[in-house]
Enzyme design. Structure first.
Site, PDB file in Angstrom:
ATOM      1  N   ASP A  73       6.041   7.245   0.986  1.00  0.00           N
ATOM      2  CA  ASP A  73       4.649   7.712   1.057  1.00  0.00           C
ATOM      3  C   ASP A  73       4.423   8.555   2.308  1.00  0.00           C
ATOM      4  O   ASP A  73       3.970   8.054   3.333  1.00  0.00           O
ATOM      5  CB  ASP A  73       3.719   6.488   1.056  1.00  0.00           C
ATOM      6  CG  ASP A  73       2.258   6.895   1.187  1.00  0.00           C
ATOM      7  OD1 ASP A  73       1.946   8.076   0.947  1.00  0.00           O
ATOM      8  OD2 ASP A  73       1.441   6.018   1.522  1.00  0.00           O
ATOM      9  N   LYS A  75       2.528  11.215   1.932  1.00  0.00           N
ATOM     10  CA  LYS A  75       1.285  11.917   1.529  1.00  0.00           C
ATOM     11  C   LYS A  75       1.378  13.396   1.898  1.00  0.00           C
ATOM     12  O   LYS A  75       0.561  13.949   2.641  1.00  0.00           O
ATOM     13  CB  LYS A  75       0.054  11.291   2.170  1.00  0.00           C
ATOM     14  CG  LYS A  75      -0.287   9.955   1.565  1.00  0.00           C
ATOM     15  CD  LYS A  75      -1.676   9.504   1.913  1.00  0.00           C
ATOM     16  CE  LYS A  75      -1.874   8.083   1.474  1.00  0.00           C
ATOM     17  NZ  LYS A  75      -0.978   7.133   2.199  1.00  0.00           N
ATOM     18  N   ASP A  78       1.482  20.294   2.053  1.00  0.00           N
ATOM     19  CA  ASP A  78       1.942  21.476   2.790  1.00  0.00           C
ATOM     20  C   ASP A  78       2.410  22.518   1.778  1.00  0.00           C
ATOM     21  O   ASP A  78       2.317  22.316   0.561  1.00  0.00           O
ATOM     22  CB  ASP A  78       3.078  21.058   3.745  1.00  0.00           C
ATOM     23  CG  ASP A  78       3.085  21.894   5.019  1.00  0.00           C
ATOM     24  OD1 ASP A  78       2.861  23.123   4.927  1.00  0.00           O
ATOM     25  OD2 ASP A  78       3.316  21.322   6.095  1.00  0.00           O
TER      26      ASP A  78
HETATM   27  O1  O7M Z   1      -3.289  -3.279   1.970  1.00  0.00           O
HETATM   28  P1  O7M Z   1      -3.439  -2.467   3.232  1.00  0.00           P
HETATM   29  O2  O7M Z   1      -4.836  -1.976   3.436  1.00  0.00           O
HETATM   30  O3  O7M Z   1      -2.873  -3.114   4.438  1.00  0.00           O
HETATM   31  O4  O7M Z   1      -2.516  -1.161   3.040  1.00  0.00           O
HETATM   32  C1  O7M Z   1      -2.825  -0.188   2.109  1.00  0.00           C
HETATM   33  C2  O7M Z   1      -1.674   0.759   1.924  1.00  0.00           C
HETATM   34  O5  O7M Z   1      -2.021   1.666   0.892  1.00  0.00           O
HETATM   35  C3  O7M Z   1      -1.346   1.604   3.149  1.00  0.00           C
HETATM   36  O6  O7M Z   1       0.050   1.795   3.185  1.00  0.00           O
HETATM   37  C4  O7M Z   1      -2.046   2.923   2.887  1.00  0.00           C
HETATM   38  O7  O7M Z   1      -1.346   4.036   3.401  1.00  0.00           O
HETATM   39  C5  O7M Z   1      -2.033   2.999   1.366  1.00  0.00           C
HETATM   40  N1  O7M Z   1      -3.158   3.745   0.785  1.00  0.00           N
HETATM   41  C6  O7M Z   1      -4.445   3.367   1.029  1.00  0.00           C
HETATM   42  O8  O7M Z   1      -4.728   2.374   1.699  1.00  0.00           O
HETATM   43  N2  O7M Z   1      -5.455   4.115   0.491  1.00  0.00           N
HETATM   44  C7  O7M Z   1      -5.249   5.207  -0.264  1.00  0.00           C
HETATM   45  O9  O7M Z   1      -6.201   5.810  -0.735  1.00  0.00           O
HETATM   46  C8  O7M Z   1      -3.939   5.595  -0.537  1.00  0.00           C
HETATM   47  C9  O7M Z   1      -2.895   4.824  -0.053  1.00  0.00           C
HETATM   48  C10 O7M Z   1      -1.608   5.140  -0.546  1.00  0.00           C
HETATM   49  O10 O7M Z   1      -0.700   4.373  -0.672  1.00  0.00           O
HETATM   50  O11 O7M Z   1      -1.453   6.387  -0.964  1.00  0.00           O
HETATM   51  C11 O7M Z   1      -0.265   6.760  -1.545  1.00  0.00           C
END
Ligand code: O7M
Length: 239
Positions: A73, A75, A78
Site C-alpha cells: 500500500d 497509495k 504519480d
Molecule cells: O485499523 P487502523 O485504523 O489502525 O488502520 C487502517 C489501515 O487502513 C491503515 O493502514 C491505513 O493506511 C489504511 N487505510 C485507511 O485507514 N483509510 C483509507 O481510506 C484507506 C486505507 C487503505 O488501506 O488504503 C489502501
C-alpha cells in the site's frame, strides 16, 4: 455462530502492519506470519518502509510466501513512469499494489497496470477513503472515480468501512471487483459493516490487532463479529 462461519470470516480480514516507531517493526513482522496463516493476509505501506526500510517490506512479503494475500500500500498517485520505478523496486513478492484512482488512466494507471502485470502483481485502486475529509473532494467525485476504475479494470478497489453506503454504491457499479475496506475499530467502523452492509470482500484492520496484547484473539474476535452478523455472506472470497 458456527465454527465454519468463524473460519470463513477470519479469511476476510487483512491486517494492516503500520509500525509507529522503529521498535515496532520486528513485532509487526511477527504478526505478519499469523495474519497470513490465520487471517486473509497483510497490508504494508509507508510506515513500514519509513521505519524498517525496503528490507522490512520485502521481509513481510516473504513471511507470507506460504499463503495469504500480500498487499503493498504505497497509495501511488504519480505519473506512470515514476510509479513504474517505485513498483519495480518494491512490489516484488506482493500479490497486489495500491494506487489512487483520481490520477486517471492515460499516462498513469494504464502504465502502472502494465508494469504490475509484467511482475505478476495485481492493481488495487482507492475509490474513497475512511476519514472525514474524504467528503471534501473525493466522495463528490465517486461516480467519476468509479468510471476511471471501470475503464482501468483493476483486480480490486478500496472503499471505506466507516461508510458502508459508499461501499454499497461501489459494489453495485462493480459487481465482480474485489472490494477491501479499511476503517474498522480504531476509526469507528464496526466489524462486519463493510462486508455485511456494504458487500465488501475484505475488511482491513490495523491497530485493533497490532496493538492488542493478544493479536490472535483480537483477529479472531473481529472475525467472530463478522460471522455473527452475516454468516450467509461468507462464501470463500474470490482471490
Ligand atoms: O485499523 P487502523 O485504523 O489502525 O488502520 C487502517 C489501515 O487502513 C491503515 O493502514 C491505513 O493506511 C489504511 N487505510 C485507511 O485507514 N483509510 C483509507 O481510506 C484507506 C486505507 C487503505 O488501506 O488504503 C489502501
Amino acid at each position: 455462530m458456527s465454527q465454519g462461519s468463524a473460519g470463513l470470516a477470519v479469511k476476510r480480514v487483512i491486517v494492516a502492519l503500520d509500525p509507529a516507531v522503529e521498535g515496532d517493526v520486528e513485532k509487526l513482522l511477527g504478526i505478519a506470519r499469523l495474519a497470513c496463516r490465520e487471517g486473509a493476509g497483510i497490508k504494508v505501506g509507508l510506515p513500514m518502509l519509513a521505519l524498517g526500510g525496503s528490507e522490512a517490506v520485502s521481509e513481510a512479503a516473504r513471511l507470507c510466501s506460504g499463503g495469504g494475500l500480500r498487499v503493498l500500500d504505497l497509495k501511488l498517485a504519480d505519473i506512470g513512469y515514476v510509479m513504474r520505478l517505485a513498483v519495480e523496486s518494491l512490489a516484488r513478492g506482493f500479490d497486489a499494489a495500491i494506487a489512487h484512482a483520481f490520477i486517471g488512466s492515460e499516462g498513469a494507471l494504464e502504465e502502472l497496470k502494465g508494469a504490475l502485470e509484467g511482475m505478476g502483481v495485481r492493481l488495487v485502486l482507492v475509490l474513497s477513503m475512511s476519514h472525514q475529509g474524504s467528503a471534501e473532494v473525493i466522495d463528490p467525485c465517486l461516480d467519476r472515480l468509479i468510471s476511471v476504475a471501470t475503464r482501468v479494470r483493476p483486480w480490486g478497489v478500496v472503499a471505506p468501512a466507516t461508510r458502508p453506503g459508499v461501499i454499497a454504491r461501489v459494489r453495485s457499479a462493480m459487481p465482480r471487483t474485489v472490494i477491501m475496506s479499511p476503517g474498522v475499530g480504531a476509526q469507528g467502523g464496526r466489524p462486519g459493516d463493510a462486508i455485511c452492509l456494504g458487500g465488501a470482500d475484505y475488511e482491513i484492520v490495523g491497530r485493533v490487532v497490532t496493538r492488542s496484547p493478544d493479536p490472535v484473539s483480537a483477529l479472531r474476535s473481529v472475525a467472530g463479529s463478522i460471522a455473527e452478523r452475516c454468516p450467509e455472506r461468507l462464501l470463500p472470497a474470490s482471490t
